[in-house]
Design a protein around this motif. Structure first.
Motif, PDB file in Angstrom:
ATOM      1  N   LYS A  42      40.946  41.301  47.904  1.00  0.00           N
ATOM      2  CA  LYS A  42      40.532  41.433  46.604  1.00  0.00           C
ATOM      3  C   LYS A  42      40.690  40.082  45.904  1.00  0.00           C
ATOM      4  O   LYS A  42      39.973  39.578  45.362  1.00  0.00           O
ATOM      5  N   HIS A  43      41.970  39.489  46.319  1.00  0.00           N
ATOM      6  CA  HIS A  43      42.246  38.252  45.671  1.00  0.00           C
ATOM      7  C   HIS A  43      43.666  37.556  46.554  1.00  0.00           C
ATOM      8  O   HIS A  43      44.114  38.599  47.107  1.00  0.00           O
ATOM      9  N   ASN A  44      43.896  36.387  46.623  1.00  0.00           N
ATOM     10  CA  ASN A  44      45.003  35.990  47.330  1.00  0.00           C
ATOM     11  C   ASN A  44      45.597  34.728  46.803  1.00  0.00           C
ATOM     12  O   ASN A  44      44.853  33.970  45.829  1.00  0.00           O
ATOM     13  N   LEU A  99      34.648  33.537  35.730  1.00  0.00           N
ATOM     14  CA  LEU A  99      34.812  33.870  34.327  1.00  0.00           C
ATOM     15  C   LEU A  99      33.295  34.342  33.747  1.00  0.00           C
ATOM     16  O   LEU A  99      33.454  35.253  33.047  1.00  0.00           O
ATOM     17  N   LEU A 149      26.457  39.777  41.178  1.00  0.00           N
ATOM     18  CA  LEU A 149      27.449  40.731  40.831  1.00  0.00           C
ATOM     19  C   LEU A 149      28.607  40.451  41.676  1.00  0.00           C
ATOM     20  O   LEU A 149      29.532  40.639  41.436  1.00  0.00           O
ATOM     21  N   ASP A 191      32.704  49.580  40.355  1.00  0.00           N
ATOM     22  CA  ASP A 191      32.126  48.386  41.060  1.00  0.00           C
ATOM     23  C   ASP A 191      30.536  48.132  40.897  1.00  0.00           C
ATOM     24  O   ASP A 191      29.879  48.710  41.281  1.00  0.00           O
ATOM     25  N   ALA A 192      30.321  46.968  39.923  1.00  0.00           N
ATOM     26  CA  ALA A 192      28.927  46.917  39.504  1.00  0.00           C
ATOM     27  C   ALA A 192      27.960  46.379  40.651  1.00  0.00           C
ATOM     28  O   ALA A 192      27.016  46.745  40.840  1.00  0.00           O
ATOM     29  N   ARG A 199      37.929  48.052  40.504  1.00  0.00           N
ATOM     30  CA  ARG A 199      38.074  49.073  42.043  1.00  0.00           C
ATOM     31  C   ARG A 199      39.214  48.343  42.843  1.00  0.00           C
ATOM     32  O   ARG A 199      39.358  47.340  43.058  1.00  0.00           O
ATOM     33  N   ARG A 221      32.441  39.588  40.519  1.00  0.00           N
ATOM     34  CA  ARG A 221      33.674  40.322  41.097  1.00  0.00           C
ATOM     35  C   ARG A 221      34.921  39.336  41.425  1.00  0.00           C
ATOM     36  O   ARG A 221      36.130  39.837  41.600  1.00  0.00           O
ATOM     37  N   MET A 266      40.546  46.814  52.017  1.00  0.00           N
ATOM     38  CA  MET A 266      39.366  46.215  51.290  1.00  0.00           C
ATOM     39  C   MET A 266      38.098  47.166  51.322  1.00  0.00           C
ATOM     40  O   MET A 266      37.796  47.507  50.329  1.00  0.00           O
ATOM     41  N   HIS A 281      41.170  37.209  31.695  1.00  0.00           N
ATOM     42  CA  HIS A 281      39.852  38.044  31.507  1.00  0.00           C
ATOM     43  C   HIS A 281      39.724  38.871  32.587  1.00  0.00           C
ATOM     44  O   HIS A 281      38.958  39.812  32.554  1.00  0.00           O
ATOM     45  N   TYR A 282      40.778  39.038  33.603  1.00  0.00           N
ATOM     46  CA  TYR A 282      40.334  40.086  34.695  1.00  0.00           C
ATOM     47  C   TYR A 282      40.828  41.372  33.972  1.00  0.00           C
ATOM     48  O   TYR A 282      42.054  41.923  34.276  1.00  0.00           O
ATOM     49  N   ARG A 338      41.024  35.304  52.757  1.00  0.00           N
ATOM     50  CA  ARG A 338      40.179  35.263  51.628  1.00  0.00           C
ATOM     51  C   ARG A 338      39.191  36.202  51.683  1.00  0.00           C
ATOM     52  O   ARG A 338      38.933  36.972  50.550  1.00  0.00           O
ATOM     53  N   ILE A 353      37.938  36.903  41.183  1.00  0.00           N
ATOM     54  CA  ILE A 353      38.881  37.036  40.083  1.00  0.00           C
ATOM     55  C   ILE A 353      38.638  35.762  39.483  1.00  0.00           C
ATOM     56  O   ILE A 353      38.749  35.686  38.028  1.00  0.00           O
ATOM     57  N   HIS A 384      45.296  35.717  34.979  1.00  0.00           N
ATOM     58  CA  HIS A 384      43.855  35.534  34.734  1.00  0.00           C
ATOM     59  C   HIS A 384      43.645  36.324  33.510  1.00  0.00           C
ATOM     60  O   HIS A 384      43.172  37.595  33.730  1.00  0.00           O
ATOM     61  N   ILE A 432      45.947  43.102  39.584  1.00  0.00           N
ATOM     62  CA  ILE A 432      44.572  43.208  40.395  1.00  0.00           C
ATOM     63  C   ILE A 432      44.624  44.310  41.390  1.00  0.00           C
ATOM     64  O   ILE A 432      43.175  44.984  41.312  1.00  0.00           O
ATOM     65  N   GLU A 477      41.101  26.370  40.015  1.00  0.00           N
ATOM     66  CA  GLU A 477      42.434  26.431  40.764  1.00  0.00           C
ATOM     67  C   GLU A 477      42.158  26.445  42.164  1.00  0.00           C
ATOM     68  O   GLU A 477      40.830  26.395  42.783  1.00  0.00           O
ATOM     69  N   ARG A 487      36.112  30.150  47.844  1.00  0.00           N
ATOM     70  CA  ARG A 487      35.873  31.763  47.501  1.00  0.00           C
ATOM     71  C   ARG A 487      34.232  31.690  47.254  1.00  0.00           C
ATOM     72  O   ARG A 487      33.687  32.611  47.906  1.00  0.00           O
ATOM     73  N   ASN A 505      37.671  29.388  36.615  1.00  0.00           N
ATOM     74  CA  ASN A 505      38.857  28.786  36.489  1.00  0.00           C
ATOM     75  C   ASN A 505      38.953  27.649  37.763  1.00  0.00           C
ATOM     76  O   ASN A 505      39.080  27.892  38.930  1.00  0.00           O
TER      77      ASN A 505
END
Lengths: 608, 191
Positions: A154-156, B97, B88, A334-335, A180, B92, A117, A210-211, A150, B94, A208, A175, B37, B43, B35
């Motif tokens: 980055k995601h799980n 939206l 920001l 990464d903003a 990044r 980030r 990460m 939008h990602y 979590r 996921i 997802h 993802i 979920e 998160r 979303n």
């Protein structure tokens, strides 16, 4: 009546058959969750997976057994699997893949996830989970894996429906590698691995939607950045691991841009290799143990072009005194990395390769020329700093200085025709390796930068060697760090990986000892290892080759033997015990307050 | 004594950096479209606790049950730099939206609902009803010794009503936290 009734019966039975038949066909298309995992991994181009079996991943291991497209590497502890996957990912640019069981398997994986990460390494880690109906009952080997991981992924995902499994795996890879990069965990309960479901191809996977991180730079910002660069009197490029993550195209474009502008360039620990260290515009690494010229140039510059670096505290030193007179251009994908630690003047959210290419385009199109007169003065100043020869150390005829050991290692590496990959553990040896070994290509330097994980080097070397069987892979280690994942020697033996482990043994946890000496009044609290294994005998017990160098005279011979060996080799280099790593910016000082080795003795140790 | 003196000297001459000076704290209202979920709220909250940000109030509910979208309204406090980081970092995640800072992006309306239980008899009962009338609070439950009032309004108004009720036998308060939406045509999310 009868006829109608029979016909209706016949119709009924027909319709029943008609209903059953297609559903049977559907059933035939359905596969188990475990098979889906393997199928999706193959579709995602996975050829190697690092892991350790256990109760909650048995069905997946069963499916793994019945195929030959994915090679599984059995590690000796789950932490090793994650670091090996990181080494594989970092040295190839692909997504690394690991599989571990529930509970302790998943918790052992956490360090590797946090490491990936912080260093933006793309990983997909599959964890087994107890069956869905047992979740929340404190079942055997149950842990709240998605809860625990979590903040360090980055995601799980926790998948409770087999029909959503294949999509989730495809999405995980998307993802992990987009924007990044980072680690993604997929937690799969055992009953979902057994359950039948429909496999969905990568193109059809539900995601997802939008990602889709924005990766192209804003052209107005690029134009103003390039204009600023062209007018700079004392410019510097400061690059980071983002350039390496962006791919070799980024490094090539960067080389062109740096050559064209004639600006000096420095990099973070993670960025080493993105720009060739053999080039004369290269100033060496910056930061806490960076070179004198790099840090002073960062402090005195008027325009800083930062690409793919995140202004970590080990890079900036004291932030309110960081590069006080410069305009900063910051490119990051990464903003949230921009304006986080350091306020910048031109923020550009973009993938490094796109930003560098765009800068190059504008520079060429507008016919910009660097201010040569100013630049000559700047280089003269840099040469004065360089003349300090900040990496100098007191040589010794008998005792091996760690810096000398690495200089000799570099010498033999440069003579070797093979591609050379260096991994490190964490501590003094890591900083010396960054200072004394030179990297001309990206992806050749694998180290734990952000998290600073001791025990990273050996499994990472295994991962890199799996990906590059013919390459020379050396883990530069310390005697303390290597013991944190020393069990992975057995993995290297099992897969006949000719990994080299170059232990610089000073019997101290060197970096902590150094801080205690310089910043904590020489009170050496718990940093001396009174008991150490005989590393030569140890590796022999595992089935590898052990070598030892105790004096300067023995060193070259030992390194040559290590290089020519085609087996797992551990070299125990007995180095000077109390050598400190310089230059050093003491924590909380500015770039121009760094101390050099000759000044170290005069360093006021009462300032604690 | 001498020990103490040494300690003091050490402290003043420490080589470690002083904590950086911080600018003034602000309070912002963020509208976050996510979303809906499992784990999405964890998160968002985990981000705040993990990075040491402050939440003043948080409201969440599903607003679109076809696309399964939820809207989270967070009132958070921090320096302008921290607020910028919060936005920001949220962006980030996921499942997030859209993040919209209502405090700086547009004029907006903020409302909060509270249920307030007052136990009283005699004159206090009459006084409670009269105050409720002034504040346009509705009685939603009543016994011979108690009232439950429902009041909707800005946080200030709800605070004022609660303060007013406290000498009249206030025993229980349940507040929803702030729900906020921008004024005019502009919207976040699509229906």
């Amino acid at each position: 009546m009868t006829t109608t009734s029979t016909s209706s019966k016949a119709k009924k039975s027909d319709s029943i058959i008609a209903k059953i038949k297609p559903s049977k066909k559907n059933k035939a298309q359905e596969i188990s969750g475990a098979e889906m995992v393997i199928k999706a991994l193959i579709e995602q181009g996975v050829d190697t997976i690092f892991g350790y079996p256990g109760g909650a991943v048995l069905p997946i291991y069963d499916a793994l057994f019945q195929q030959d497209k994915i090679k599984h590497v059995l590690v000796r502890q789950e932490g090793g699997a994650l670091h090996a996957a990181e080494g594989y990912a970092r040295s190839t640019g692909k997504v690394g893949c690991a599989i571990v069981t529930s509970g302790p398997g998943a918790t052992n994986a956490v360090t590797g996830l946090a490491d990936a990460m912080l260093d933006s390494i793309p990983l997909v880690c599959i964890t087994g989970q107890v069956p869905t109906f047992l979740i929340g009952t404190d079942a055997f080997q149950e842990a709240d894996t998605v809860g625990i991981t979590r903040p360090c992924t980055k995601h799980n995902f926790l998948i409770k429906d087999p029909n959503k499994l294949s999509s989730a795996i495809h999405e995980s890879f998307h993802i992990a590698r987009s924007g990044r990069p980072g680690p993604v965990v997929i937690d799969i309960p055992k009953d979902v691995q057994f359950a039948q479901g429909k496999y969905i191809n990568a193109e059809k996977a539900e995601m997802h939607s939008h990602y889709q991180p924005d990766i192209s730079p804003d052209s107005d910002l690029i134009e103003s950045a390039v204009e600023l660069m062209a007018g700079a009197k004392r410019p510097i490029f400061h690059i980071g691991g983002g350039v390496i993550n962006s791919g070799e195209v980024a490094s090539t474009a960067l080389y062109e841009l740096v050559q064209k502008t004639g600006f000096p360039i420095t990099s973070t620990l993670m960025g080493l290799g993105a720009y060739p260290a053999s080039d004369k515009q290269w100033l060496g690494m910056l930061g806490m143990h960076g070179t004198y010229e790099a840090n002073w140039a960062m402090h005195d510059c008027d325009v800083m072009i930062c690409i793919g670096a995140r202004f970590d505290d080990r890079v900036t030193g004291r932030t309110d005194k960081f590069s006080p007179n410069s305009k900063i251009i910051h490119v990051d994908i990464d903003a949230s990395s921009i304006n986080k630690n350091i306020t910048v003047d031109i923020p550009i959210v973009a993938d490094s390769k796109h930003a560098i290419k765009a800068m190059l385009d504008i520079w060429n199109k507008k016919g910009y020329k660097a201010d040569h007169l100013a630049l000559d003065n700047w280089w003269q100043q840099i040469d004065i700093w360089r003349a300090k020869n900040c990496l100098a150390y007191k040589k010794d005829n008998k005792i091996i200085k760690p810096q000398y050991a690495l200089e000799r290692l570099r010498h033999f590496m440069q003579q070797d025709k093979r591609e050379c990959y260096i991994t490190t553990e964490v501590g003094q040896h890591q900083m010396w390796a960054a200072q004394f070994l030179s990297f001309d290509k990206p992806k050749r330097w694998l180290t734990s930068g952000g998290l600073g994980t001791m025990g990273y080097g050996l499994p990472a070397a295994i991962g890199a060697q799996m990906a590059h069987p013919d390459a020379l892979v050396i883990d530069v280690a310390g005697e303390a760090s290597i013991q944190m994942n020393i069990q992975e020697l057995a993995t290297a033996i099992q897969y006949r990986l000719p990994v080299k482990v170059f232990i610089m043994n000073n019997q101290w946890m060197g970096m902590v000892r150094q801080w205690q000496e310089l910043l904590h009044g020489e009170r050496y609290s718990e940093t001396y290892s009174e008991a150490l294994p005989d590393f030569v005998k140890l590796v022999e017990a595992y089935g590898g080759v052990g070598l030892r160098a105790q004096t300067v005279d023995e060193l070259d011979d030992v390194i040559q033997k290590m290089m020519s060996n085609d087996k797992l080799t551990v070299v125990d280099v007995m180095v000077a015990q109390t050598e400190n790593c310089f230059p050093m910016i003491p924590s909380g000082k500015a770039h121009n307050e760094m101390i050099l080795s000759p000044e170290a003795e005069a360093f006021d140790k009462t300032l604690v | 004594m001498s020990d103490i003196k040494i300690k003091r000297r050490k402290k003043s001459k420490s080589v470690y950096a002083p904590t950086p000076k911080l600018s003034k704290e602000e309070i912002h209202t963020l509208a976050i479209l996510v979303n809906n979920e499992p784990g999405v709220l964890a998160r968002v909250i985990g981000l705040f606790s993990g990075r040491g940000y402050n939440i003043e109030s948080l409201t969440v509910a599903e607003i679109n049950n076809i696309e399964h979208l939820s809207r989270i309204t967070i009132v958070c406090s921090g320096t302008p730099e921290v607020i910028e980081q919060i936005k920001l970092q949220l962006d980030r995640l996921i499942p997030v939206l859209e993040v919209s800072d209502l405090t700086i992006e547009c004029e907006h309306v903020e409302r909060e609902l509270a249920l307030i239980k007052v136990v009283c008899t005699g004159d206090k009962r009459i006084e409670a009803l009269r105050c409720a009338d002034i504040f346009r609070a509705r009685v939603v439950d009543s016994t011979l010794e108690s009232f439950v009032f429902e009041i909707t309004g800005t946080t200030d108004k709800v605070d004022a009503f609660i303060n007013l009720m406290s000498p009249l036998g206030l025993v229980d308060v349940s507040r929803t936290g702030i729900a906020a939406i921008s004024r005019g045509k502009k919207a976040i999310g699509s229906f």
